[in-house]
Design a protein around this motif. Structure first.
Motif, PDB file in Angstrom:
ATOM      1  N   LEU A 174      79.395 -14.514  76.606  1.00 42.44           N
ATOM      2  CA  LEU A 174      80.227 -15.112  75.567  1.00 42.44           C
ATOM      3  C   LEU A 174      79.454 -15.299  74.270  1.00 42.44           C
ATOM      4  O   LEU A 174      80.046 -15.287  73.192  1.00 42.44           O
ATOM      5  CB  LEU A 174      80.787 -16.459  76.055  1.00 42.44           C
ATOM      6  CG  LEU A 174      81.727 -16.398  77.265  1.00 42.44           C
ATOM      7  CD1 LEU A 174      82.200 -17.794  77.636  1.00 42.44           C
ATOM      8  CD2 LEU A 174      82.920 -15.489  76.989  1.00 42.44           C
ATOM      9  N   ARG A 175      78.139 -15.447  74.384  1.00 46.51           N
ATOM     10  CA  ARG A 175      77.341 -15.564  73.161  1.00 46.51           C
ATOM     11  C   ARG A 175      77.379 -14.256  72.377  1.00 46.51           C
ATOM     12  O   ARG A 175      77.488 -14.248  71.154  1.00 46.51           O
ATOM     13  CB  ARG A 175      75.905 -15.933  73.528  1.00 46.51           C
ATOM     14  CG  ARG A 175      75.755 -17.358  74.060  1.00 46.51           C
ATOM     15  CD  ARG A 175      74.457 -17.561  74.781  1.00 46.51           C
ATOM     16  NE  ARG A 175      74.378 -16.741  75.990  1.00 46.51           N
ATOM     17  CZ  ARG A 175      73.472 -16.910  76.958  1.00 46.51           C
ATOM     18  NH1 ARG A 175      72.556 -17.854  76.839  1.00 46.51           N
ATOM     19  NH2 ARG A 175      73.463 -16.146  78.030  1.00 46.51           N
ATOM     20  N   LEU A 176      77.309 -13.145  73.104  1.00 44.27           N
ATOM     21  CA  LEU A 176      77.406 -11.842  72.453  1.00 44.27           C
ATOM     22  C   LEU A 176      78.783 -11.652  71.826  1.00 44.27           C
ATOM     23  O   LEU A 176      78.908 -11.197  70.681  1.00 44.27           O
ATOM     24  CB  LEU A 176      77.149 -10.722  73.463  1.00 44.27           C
ATOM     25  CG  LEU A 176      77.437  -9.295  72.987  1.00 44.27           C
ATOM     26  CD1 LEU A 176      76.516  -8.925  71.836  1.00 44.27           C
ATOM     27  CD2 LEU A 176      77.294  -8.309  74.132  1.00 44.27           C
ATOM     28  N   LEU A 177      79.837 -12.017  72.575  1.00 44.11           N
ATOM     29  CA  LEU A 177      81.190 -11.869  72.042  1.00 44.11           C
ATOM     30  C   LEU A 177      81.394 -12.759  70.818  1.00 44.11           C
ATOM     31  O   LEU A 177      82.098 -12.381  69.877  1.00 44.11           O
ATOM     32  CB  LEU A 177      82.215 -12.222  73.124  1.00 44.11           C
ATOM     33  CG  LEU A 177      82.300 -11.249  74.310  1.00 44.11           C
ATOM     34  CD1 LEU A 177      83.321 -11.744  75.314  1.00 44.11           C
ATOM     35  CD2 LEU A 177      82.651  -9.848  73.836  1.00 44.11           C
ATOM     36  N   GLY A 178      80.788 -13.932  70.838  1.00 44.99           N
ATOM     37  CA  GLY A 178      80.890 -14.810  69.683  1.00 44.99           C
ATOM     38  C   GLY A 178      80.249 -14.207  68.449  1.00 44.99           C
ATOM     39  O   GLY A 178      80.720 -14.400  67.329  1.00 44.99           O
ATOM     40  N   ARG A 179      79.141 -13.453  68.661  1.00 47.44           N
ATOM     41  CA  ARG A 179      78.477 -12.803  67.536  1.00 47.44           C
ATOM     42  C   ARG A 179      79.139 -11.482  67.157  1.00 47.44           C
ATOM     43  O   ARG A 179      78.959 -10.993  66.043  1.00 47.44           O
ATOM     44  CB  ARG A 179      77.006 -12.536  67.884  1.00 47.44           C
ATOM     45  CG  ARG A 179      76.166 -13.788  68.112  1.00 47.44           C
ATOM     46  CD  ARG A 179      74.697 -13.434  68.189  1.00 47.44           C
ATOM     47  NE  ARG A 179      74.410 -12.503  69.275  1.00 47.44           N
ATOM     48  CZ  ARG A 179      74.043 -12.873  70.498  1.00 47.44           C
ATOM     49  NH1 ARG A 179      73.947 -14.164  70.783  1.00 47.44           N
ATOM     50  NH2 ARG A 179      73.775 -11.973  71.430  1.00 47.44           N
ATOM     51  N   ASN A 180      79.893 -10.905  68.093  1.00 49.38           N
ATOM     52  CA  ASN A 180      80.469  -9.578  67.877  1.00 49.38           C
ATOM     53  C   ASN A 180      81.924  -9.719  67.437  1.00 49.38           C
ATOM     54  O   ASN A 180      82.857  -9.528  68.211  1.00 49.38           O
ATOM     55  CB  ASN A 180      80.376  -8.749  69.158  1.00 49.38           C
ATOM     56  CG  ASN A 180      80.617  -7.273  68.920  1.00 49.38           C
ATOM     57  OD1 ASN A 180      81.244  -6.886  67.944  1.00 49.38           O
ATOM     58  ND2 ASN A 180      80.119  -6.454  69.827  1.00 49.38           N
ATOM     59  N   ARG A 181      82.098 -10.041  66.179  1.00 52.67           N
ATOM     60  CA  ARG A 181      83.444 -10.250  65.639  1.00 52.67           C
ATOM     61  C   ARG A 181      84.323  -9.003  65.727  1.00 52.67           C
ATOM     62  O   ARG A 181      85.499  -9.089  66.074  1.00 52.67           O
ATOM     63  CB  ARG A 181      83.338 -10.727  64.193  1.00 52.67           C
ATOM     64  CG  ARG A 181      84.668 -11.089  63.546  1.00 52.67           C
ATOM     65  CD  ARG A 181      84.428 -11.710  62.177  1.00 52.67           C
ATOM     66  NE  ARG A 181      85.696 -12.000  61.512  1.00 52.67           N
ATOM     67  CZ  ARG A 181      86.023 -11.561  60.308  1.00 52.67           C
ATOM     68  NH1 ARG A 181      85.193 -10.767  59.647  1.00 52.67           N
ATOM     69  NH2 ARG A 181      87.175 -11.888  59.765  1.00 52.67           N
TER      70      ARG A 181
END
Length: 453
Positions: free
Chosen positions: A259-266
């Protein structure tokens, strides 16, 4: 065999494997009446044969994508096709309806390995053939679109001439063919994670996977209203479990869903949102129009299946055009053009509130195939370029889950707008809902920009 013919053969095998999930999700619809008679079921009970497949597919796609990233896409694809062949060979022998639903769920998990595994392999195959990844992705898209659209026609013929058992048995040669082709033509998996079984289990985030599946199942079962007396407790339980899942994934060192990656991957998040809303528009037509034609138009189910075929035909034509257009104008412009066209076609669906004459239906279903093929491949390519190669399996799995979320949203909304039956008055309300969803899809897509994750 040289690289290009081998690549073409591998993509053909992957396309066949990925087509099995949409094919089986659509052709079962024509067997519901026969299954009710054979097993002595009511309408509510027989829907479990559909629900079990959708729930297992929606939950299984990201899980299988994670496993493909970790253990190798070719290995997972072959395992999934083998599971489909064995399950479908045994399913007709099921002594009761409950086991038949279990077989459908297992079959869904097997077919769920195909798409995320294929997306992971596409990068390697495209590199070998020295072509853009959009080309093999376009072939996967055409296979999925065609299979979903011809499913009711194929299912009707099989059930009419053989029986419901044939809906399972037909998958045996298809899955074995996909398995053999990919085993022969696809490149071997690169070295993936190694270690002891205990280490693999420890690092696989089994609680996270269980939490994700549990939350998804509870929320979707509440949306589908499969147990009316427990609808709100299931929704509350699913919401709480989703919150606990998010809390764990943000703190776990090697999360199943980063989820941290998804949060950064707009860009990736915008692709997911746009595709989920777009899918709800498409499934409004896919599920709503056949009911309108049967209930209000009085058309035979076989005729209705044929009237839906132009959608598949035009989507197949539109997909390679969209691939070429993306190479010239870019993914974003093609995506936005497809959404605008989708809005125009949704507005034209208003014509069916005044007439259900076959020529009008054929033209409108054909027109719907153009934005479906265009937006579908543009969203697919948008997901591909917004994700790191090592994350494409799980990204593709979540992408497919967005498709099922859209499908379930559409079916729930059809139930709300057409509670008294699907007729031309309720179709008017559905057209208005589609137009609102088109505007939302366009609003999300405007903010997407192509960039590497």
């Amino acid at each position: 065999m040289s690289n290009k013919p081998r690549t073409a053969l591998a993509v053909a095998g992957l396309s066949l494997g990925t087509a099995l999930n949409p094919l089986n999700s659509s052709m079962i619809a024509v067997a519901l009446v026969v299954l009710r008679a054979d097993f002595g079921l009511d309408v509510a009970a027989v829907t479990w044969v559909v629900t079990s497949f959708y729930l297992a597919s929606a939950a299984g796609q990201p899980v299988m994508g994670r496993l493909a990233d970790r253990f190798g896409p070719r290995r997972m694809f072959l395992l999934g096709m083998g599971l489909v062949a064995i399950t479908c060979a045994l399913a007709p022998l099921a002594p009761n309806f409950a086991l038949l639903c279990v077989a459908r769920a297992v079959m869904a998990l097997g077919t769920a390995t195909a798409y995320p595994s294929a997306v992971v392999m596409v990068g390697t195959l495209a590199h070998q053939a020295n072509v853009e990844a959009a080309r093999p992705l376009g072939r996967l898209q055409m296979a999925n679109t065609s299979a979903a659209a011809v499913g009711p026609v194929v299912g009707g013929l099989l059930v009419g001439f053989v029986g419901w058992e044939s809906l399972f048995l037909v998958n045996v040669p298809l899955s074995l063919a996909a398995l053999l082709i990919v085993a022969r033509a696809a490149p071997p998996d690169k070295a993936r994670e190694r270690g002891s079984v205990a280490e693999l289990v420890r690092d696989s985030d089994l609680p996270g996977i269980a939490g994700f599946i549990g939350a998804l199942l509870l929320v979707m079962m509440a949306a589908l209203n499969v147990a009316p007396d427990y609808r709100w407790p299931m929704l509350a339980g699913g919401t709480v479990l989703a919150a606990l899942f998010a809390w764990r994934e943000l703190r776990f060192a090697k999360p199943f869903l980063d989820l941290r990656l998804l949060g950064r991957n707009r860009p990736l998040m915008l692709v997911y949102l746009a595709f989920a809303v777009f899918s709800s528009v498409y499934y409004f037509v896919f599920f709503g129009l056949p009911q309108l034609l049967q209930e209000a138009g009085g058309y035979d189910p076989g005729v209705v299946g044929l009237l839906m075929l132009p959608l598949a035909g035009m989507s197949v034509v539109a997909t390679p055009w969209a691939v070429a257009a993306m190479g010239r104008f870019g993914v974003r412009r093609v995506l936005l053009a497809g959404v605008v066209l989708l809005t125009v076609v949704a507005a034209l669906m208003w014509v069916l509130t005044g007439t259900l004459a076959i020529p009008f239906v054929v033209v409108l279903t054909a027109l719907m195939g153009i934005p479906y093929g265009t937006v579908g491949i543009a969203s697919n390519q948008g997901m591909f370029v917004s994700t790191r190669p090592q994350d494409r399996g799980v990204a593709a799995g979540i992408y497919q889950t967005c498709r099922y979320v859209g499908a379930i949203t559409a079916t729930v909304m059809i139930g709300v707008f057409a509670s008294g039956g699907v007729h031309q008055d309720s179709w008017m309300r559905m057209v208005l809902a589609m137009l609102v969803l088109c505007v939302v899809t366009f609003g999300i897509s405007v903010f997407w920009r192509q960039q590497k994750a």
